[in-house]
Write a protein that holds these residues in place. Sequence first.
Motif, mmCIF file in Angstrom:
data_model
loop_
_atom_site.group_PDB
_atom_site.id
_atom_site.type_symbol
_atom_site.label_atom_id
_atom_site.label_comp_id
_atom_site.label_asym_id
_atom_site.label_seq_id
_atom_site.Cartn_x
_atom_site.Cartn_y
_atom_site.Cartn_z
ATOM 1 N N TRP A 41 0.840 -1.204 0.000
ATOM 2 C CA TRP A 41 0.000 0.000 0.000
ATOM 3 C C TRP A 41 0.876 1.255 0.000
ATOM 4 N N LEU A 42 1.928 1.243 0.793
ATOM 5 C CA LEU A 42 2.824 2.401 0.814
ATOM 6 C C LEU A 42 3.563 2.530 -0.517
ATOM 7 N N TYR A 43 3.952 1.419 -1.101
ATOM 8 C CA TYR A 43 4.617 1.441 -2.407
ATOM 9 C C TYR A 43 3.689 2.026 -3.472
ATOM 10 N N LEU A 44 2.418 1.656 -3.423
ATOM 11 C CA LEU A 44 1.446 2.211 -4.355
ATOM 12 C C LEU A 44 1.374 3.726 -4.214
ATOM 13 N N ASN A 45 1.376 4.217 -2.985
ATOM 14 C CA ASN A 45 1.317 5.663 -2.770
ATOM 15 C C ASN A 45 2.612 6.354 -3.165
ATOM 16 N N LEU A 46 3.724 5.652 -3.051
ATOM 17 C CA LEU A 46 5.007 6.240 -3.421
ATOM 18 C C LEU A 46 5.208 6.275 -4.937
ATOM 19 N N THR A 47 4.686 5.264 -5.645
ATOM 20 C CA THR A 47 5.010 5.107 -7.064
ATOM 21 C C THR A 47 3.817 5.068 -8.002
ATOM 22 N N GLY A 48 2.622 4.796 -7.478
ATOM 23 C CA GLY A 48 1.459 4.587 -8.336
ATOM 24 C C GLY A 48 1.385 3.195 -8.912
ATOM 25 N N VAL A 49 2.245 2.270 -8.464
ATOM 26 C CA VAL A 49 2.308 0.909 -9.006
ATOM 27 C C VAL A 49 1.690 -0.072 -8.012
ATOM 28 N N ARG A 50 0.743 -0.884 -8.491
ATOM 29 C CA ARG A 50 0.142 -1.932 -7.674
ATOM 30 C C ARG A 50 1.011 -3.182 -7.785
ATOM 31 N N ALA A 51 1.619 -3.589 -6.688
ATOM 32 C CA ALA A 51 2.541 -4.727 -6.730
ATOM 33 C C ALA A 51 2.693 -5.306 -5.335
ATOM 34 N N THR A 52 3.178 -6.527 -5.274
ATOM 35 C CA THR A 52 3.626 -7.132 -4.023
ATOM 36 C C THR A 52 4.978 -7.769 -4.286
ATOM 37 N N ASP A 53 5.603 -8.292 -3.226
ATOM 38 C CA ASP A 53 6.952 -8.833 -3.365
ATOM 39 C C ASP A 53 6.920 -10.360 -3.383
ATOM 40 N N PRO A 54 8.005 -11.013 -3.755
ATOM 41 C CA PRO A 54 8.010 -12.481 -3.827
ATOM 42 C C PRO A 54 7.794 -13.170 -2.488
ATOM 43 N N SER A 55 8.208 -12.559 -1.382
ATOM 44 C CA SER A 55 8.087 -13.243 -0.093
ATOM 45 C C SER A 55 6.625 -13.393 0.315
ATOM 46 N N GLU A 56 5.879 -12.299 0.379
ATOM 47 C CA GLU A 56 4.477 -12.396 0.800
ATOM 48 C C GLU A 56 3.625 -13.092 -0.249
ATOM 49 N N ALA A 57 3.942 -12.895 -1.527
ATOM 50 C CA ALA A 57 3.174 -13.556 -2.584
ATOM 51 C C ALA A 57 3.273 -15.072 -2.459
ATOM 52 N N SER A 58 4.487 -15.577 -2.220
ATOM 53 C CA SER A 58 4.678 -17.030 -2.234
ATOM 54 C C SER A 58 4.216 -17.685 -0.950
ATOM 55 N N PHE A 59 4.416 -17.061 0.217
ATOM 56 C CA PHE A 59 3.970 -17.757 1.424
ATOM 57 C C PHE A 59 2.461 -17.635 1.633
ATOM 58 N N THR A 60 1.799 -16.766 0.888
ATOM 59 C CA THR A 60 0.347 -16.637 0.999
ATOM 60 C C THR A 60 -0.376 -17.399 -0.100
ATOM 61 N N TYR A 61 0.065 -17.234 -1.337
ATOM 62 C CA TYR A 61 -0.680 -17.784 -2.476
ATOM 63 C C TYR A 61 0.176 -18.607 -3.433
ATOM 64 N N GLY A 62 1.431 -18.881 -3.108
ATOM 65 C CA GLY A 62 2.284 -19.451 -4.128
ATOM 66 C C GLY A 62 3.142 -20.601 -3.672
ATOM 67 N N ASP A 63 4.305 -20.707 -4.275
ATOM 68 C CA ASP A 63 5.262 -21.767 -4.005
ATOM 69 C C ASP A 63 6.595 -21.103 -3.671
ATOM 70 N N PHE A 64 7.153 -21.425 -2.508
ATOM 71 C CA PHE A 64 8.394 -20.753 -2.089
ATOM 72 C C PHE A 64 9.561 -21.111 -2.994
ATOM 73 N N ARG A 65 9.448 -22.209 -3.736
ATOM 74 C CA ARG A 65 10.542 -22.631 -4.622
ATOM 75 C C ARG A 65 10.595 -21.765 -5.880
#
Length: 549
Positions: A171-195
């Motif tokens: 959310w802070l990154y979106l406000n800083l840059t206007g880009v909607r994104a997340t990082d590999p760590s939270e993406a993978s441990f929530t919805y993905g594969d850590f490998r």
Amino acid sequence: MVPSSSDGAGRDLLVGIDAGTSVIKAVAFDLAGRQIAVASVPNRYTTSADGAAFQSLDRTWADCAQTLRDLGTKVEGLARRTAAVAVTGQGDGTWLVGAGNKPASDAWLWLDARAADTVLRLQGNPASRARFEATGTGLAACSQGAQIAHMAATTPEVLDRSEVALHCKDWLYLNLTGVRATDPSEASFTYGDFRTRRYDDSVIEALGLTARRGLLPEIVDGTELTHALSPEAAAATGLLAGTPVCLGFVDIVLTALGAGIHTAGSAGATCSIIGSTGMHMRAVHNADVYLSAEGTGYVIALPIPGMSAQVQSNMAATLNVDWILNLACDLLAEFGTKLSQSDRVQRIDGWLQSGRPGAHLYHPYISDAGERGPFVNANARANFTGLTSESRFPDLLLAVVEGLGMAARDCYAAMGGAMPAELRLTGGATRSRALRAVLGAVVGAPVRTSTREEAGAAGAAMMAAVALGVYPDMQACIADWVTPLLGPVETPDPHRVQTYSQAFPVYQEARRALEPVWDAMARQARQMEGRAHPEALSADTKVERRAVR
């Protein structure tokens, strides 16, 4: 190595933002990792009787911008000197954003317990184990996947008006840059594969969220890609438009990175963050990750290719120490004696040294949310075992700190393999030498601490340093930013190590035996509350938390 300026004369600073549960901080570092200045604002969130813990997205961004403006008053020429800004923050939780990048609701924090029943339902899904083996992460009410699944079942209209589901730093990154994104760590441990560090459709299906797949944002690795600070964010923060902004990994692993979870020649070293909660981690190659039969813990990608942090987390660590000290102070106040915060800190080491080692057992489950590592039970509660007429306050305080060590050892035991060869500690409580000695003896490992004051912000800034090419890779950055700040080895007392080694199996046995007692007490409490205050079942009693250090 001697780092060079990243992109032009005068760009000699990196700014790390760490938006924690207690405090939002902005920290300036030079390119070699020396901390220059820090500015902070207390974080604010609200709780209610239904287990909710939430905070305003707009206020969180306003507070973050305030820390950057305040940092500018402390560092001359901050805007023109900043080579990059990097942001990390509290993990888990759900930050929903709708049209025009406006909040779709208040943020659900990792402290929120409303999804507990949904977690139980999802854990009954035959695909639950496959989800765990992909993510490496146990499902709990703090998880965004569980929270969105709960919203889908109870308040789908909130999701209907949402366009993207973010985490705090996103959310802070979106406000800083206007880009909607997340990082590999939270993406993978929530919805993905850590490998693979990517989303996994089978995980999303196991959470029942295939229809909401469109809420998941792009995954951006901040060590490889940055985005420019927007003109709007420049006006709000006092920095220069176009300054590169790095999206950091989640604060847990960046704090561990800054505190020394992985350095050259650190085989067998682990890192524990002893704060309000307890986070216990070891850095492992992905091929060596151990997945527990109980399905608990986290596997969180590190900003190092092919490596992750294997994590077990206690809901409460120093909250237990705060509780017993507050209890003592309340009693003293009845007799007209007051102890200031500094008085308490000064006395802790003396009390710990005069307590009797191993005289009592204490299970440190003081959090109202129960426990999540290495087992999950929302009804778990703290307790003393072994009290006698000889028990005195120093004994009880020592037992509480021993309980923190036992909980840490319990977590490391659940990760498989050998116990830590070296325990690296960070967090405010570890300033106490006596407390470090107890933790080291209970875990049975030498202790080292880092003199790094703001490890989370430093970890984020380290990612920016690699992204800009100030360092060729994270290993080279660690050699300058982390290794020189590790303190001397503190070897635990061998007699205490033996005492605690004998007590640990008893601690585990008592913990398991108490689980049906906790569950029965929870049922009784709900029945009593329902009889005494039937209206409380629907009451919306709200309490704002202004958490300060």
